[in-house]
Motif scaffolding. Sequence first.
Motif, mmCIF file in Angstrom:
data_model
loop_
_atom_site.group_PDB
_atom_site.id
_atom_site.type_symbol
_atom_site.label_atom_id
_atom_site.label_comp_id
_atom_site.label_asym_id
_atom_site.label_seq_id
_atom_site.Cartn_x
_atom_site.Cartn_y
_atom_site.Cartn_z
ATOM 1 N N UNK A 1 9.333 -21.889 2.387
ATOM 2 C CA UNK A 1 9.325 -20.557 1.896
ATOM 3 C C UNK A 1 10.457 -19.662 2.872
ATOM 4 N N UNK A 2 10.387 -18.468 2.214
ATOM 5 C CA UNK A 2 11.166 -17.569 2.963
ATOM 6 C C UNK A 2 10.186 -16.214 3.006
ATOM 7 N N UNK A 3 10.128 -15.652 4.427
ATOM 8 C CA UNK A 3 9.388 -14.344 4.645
ATOM 9 C C UNK A 3 10.438 -13.239 4.648
ATOM 10 N N UNK A 4 10.467 -12.170 3.803
ATOM 11 C CA UNK A 4 11.284 -11.141 3.771
ATOM 12 C C UNK A 4 10.549 -9.887 4.356
ATOM 13 N N UNK A 5 11.232 -9.138 5.054
ATOM 14 C CA UNK A 5 10.645 -7.813 5.632
ATOM 15 C C UNK A 5 11.577 -6.752 4.964
ATOM 16 N N UNK A 6 10.961 -5.909 4.686
ATOM 17 C CA UNK A 6 11.828 -4.488 3.811
ATOM 18 C C UNK A 6 11.515 -3.025 4.364
ATOM 19 N N UNK A 7 12.174 -2.252 4.471
ATOM 20 C CA UNK A 7 11.926 -0.725 5.020
ATOM 21 C C UNK A 7 12.167 -0.005 3.897
ATOM 22 N N UNK A 8 11.523 1.094 3.727
ATOM 23 C CA UNK A 8 11.482 1.972 2.600
ATOM 24 C C UNK A 8 12.594 3.039 2.959
ATOM 25 N N UNK A 9 13.260 3.573 2.137
ATOM 26 C CA UNK A 9 14.166 4.221 2.292
ATOM 27 C C UNK A 9 13.673 5.764 2.847
ATOM 28 N N UNK A 10 14.468 6.591 3.393
ATOM 29 C CA UNK A 10 13.990 7.867 4.233
ATOM 30 C C UNK A 10 13.386 8.748 3.395
ATOM 31 N N UNK A 11 13.806 9.133 2.243
ATOM 32 C CA UNK A 11 13.397 10.321 1.282
ATOM 33 C C UNK A 11 11.994 9.931 0.871
ATOM 34 N N UNK A 12 11.485 8.626 0.679
ATOM 35 C CA UNK A 12 10.285 8.339 0.149
ATOM 36 C C UNK A 12 9.468 7.261 0.895
ATOM 37 N N UNK A 13 9.274 7.562 2.130
ATOM 38 C CA UNK A 13 8.438 6.635 3.024
ATOM 39 C C UNK A 13 6.815 7.105 2.780
ATOM 40 N N UNK A 14 6.546 8.015 1.985
ATOM 41 C CA UNK A 14 5.067 8.112 1.777
ATOM 42 C C UNK A 14 4.587 7.067 0.974
ATOM 43 N N UNK A 15 5.521 6.287 0.154
ATOM 44 C CA UNK A 15 5.113 5.152 -0.686
ATOM 45 C C UNK A 15 4.312 3.961 0.148
ATOM 46 N N UNK A 16 4.668 4.007 1.509
ATOM 47 C CA UNK A 16 4.030 3.063 2.523
ATOM 48 C C UNK A 16 2.375 3.109 2.326
ATOM 49 N N UNK A 17 1.932 4.314 1.976
ATOM 50 C CA UNK A 17 0.355 4.560 2.066
ATOM 51 C C UNK A 17 -0.130 3.594 0.752
ATOM 52 N N UNK A 18 0.511 3.212 -0.174
ATOM 53 C CA UNK A 18 0.146 2.512 -1.161
ATOM 54 C C UNK A 18 0.342 1.174 -1.128
ATOM 55 N N UNK A 19 0.835 0.459 -0.084
ATOM 56 C CA UNK A 19 1.144 -0.746 0.187
ATOM 57 C C UNK A 19 -0.184 -1.309 1.161
ATOM 58 N N UNK A 20 -0.737 -2.396 0.761
ATOM 59 C CA UNK A 20 -1.737 -2.966 1.594
ATOM 60 C C UNK A 20 -1.472 -4.280 1.706
ATOM 61 N N UNK A 21 -2.104 -5.003 3.139
ATOM 62 C CA UNK A 21 -2.045 -6.368 3.146
ATOM 63 C C UNK A 21 -2.915 -7.079 2.172
ATOM 64 N N UNK A 22 -2.214 -8.116 1.472
ATOM 65 C CA UNK A 22 -2.802 -8.839 0.409
ATOM 66 C C UNK A 22 -2.909 -8.173 -1.054
ATOM 67 N N UNK A 23 -2.216 -6.938 -0.977
ATOM 68 C CA UNK A 23 -2.088 -6.401 -2.294
ATOM 69 C C UNK A 23 -1.014 -6.734 -2.998
ATOM 70 N N UNK A 24 -0.675 -6.233 -4.249
ATOM 71 C CA UNK A 24 0.267 -6.494 -5.116
ATOM 72 C C UNK A 24 1.338 -5.298 -4.824
ATOM 73 N N UNK A 25 2.607 -5.869 -5.107
ATOM 74 C CA UNK A 25 4.058 -5.115 -5.143
ATOM 75 C C UNK A 25 4.721 -5.682 -6.079
ATOM 76 N N UNK A 26 5.676 -5.006 -6.623
ATOM 77 C CA UNK A 26 6.729 -5.328 -7.560
ATOM 78 C C UNK A 26 7.786 -5.159 -6.742
ATOM 79 N N UNK A 27 8.883 -6.233 -6.607
ATOM 80 C CA UNK A 27 9.898 -6.079 -5.708
ATOM 81 C C UNK A 27 11.079 -6.712 -6.854
ATOM 82 N N UNK A 28 11.927 -5.734 -7.485
ATOM 83 C CA UNK A 28 13.018 -5.977 -8.607
ATOM 84 C C UNK A 28 12.266 -6.612 -9.616
ATOM 85 N N UNK A 29 10.996 -6.166 -9.765
ATOM 86 C CA UNK A 29 10.438 -6.543 -11.083
ATOM 87 C C UNK A 29 9.839 -7.763 -10.779
#
Length: 239
Positions: A126-154
């Motif tokens: 497997x591969x572990x990827x780590x991402x950092x949100x861009x400066x202008x819209x870092x408030x979106x980190x509040x909606x990201x939770x461990x074991x939660x869903x996220x769509x990355x490039x769909x």
Amino acid sequence: MFTGLVETIGTILEYQQVDTTSSGGNGVTMTIGDCAEILDDVHLGDSIATNGVCLTVTEYNEAKTQFKVGVAPETLRRSNLGDLETGSKVNLERAVTSEVRLGGHVVQGHVDTIAKIVKRVPDGNAITFTFQLRDAEKENINYIVEKGFIAIDGTSLTVTDVNYDTFEFSIMMISYTQGKVILPSKNLGDTVNIEVDLTGKLIEKQIEINLNSQIKNESSALTKLIESIIDKKLAGLQN
């Protein structure tokens, strides 16, 4: 609506700037090929998620081996589709029908922001990827939770770790998925489209609306509670 389960990887055959000044700026049109397997039942006006962005099919060739979409200026600002060029690979998924099993999670195809890849660490196969949100819209980190869903490039993925101080989050991609999506072909510093789980945003909005409604209502339970707390504090100061 989409599931975040990428059906195939297409190739940008043509990427062309279009003057759309009257609607707020310059958009682009893209012709995407190498995707005949998903076009047999596609019609004009249908939606196909392209790197996680819901786009409308405006043309397709007679053999149904390629299709064309338009990308509006606002979409270019929200996503990384503006970085694509002829030859770029993209994740593709058709909109779901009533017969489709929801194997991923509910994905709207409405990208919230972009993030850059800051770490890529092998873990067995497997591969572990780590991402950092861009400066202008870092408030979106509040909606990201461990074991939660996220769509990355769909691609529907599970969050394995979140650092709210550095605005970073991680996912782990198994070997099977690595061969089905474009993420493993990207390098450190490359960007990805991010769509956070809609559930968190809906809950936050409902709480905000409810709180504002109660605060404006002088007879609400919340207003009375606040008044009671203030009265007790004032009484304590007077004593």
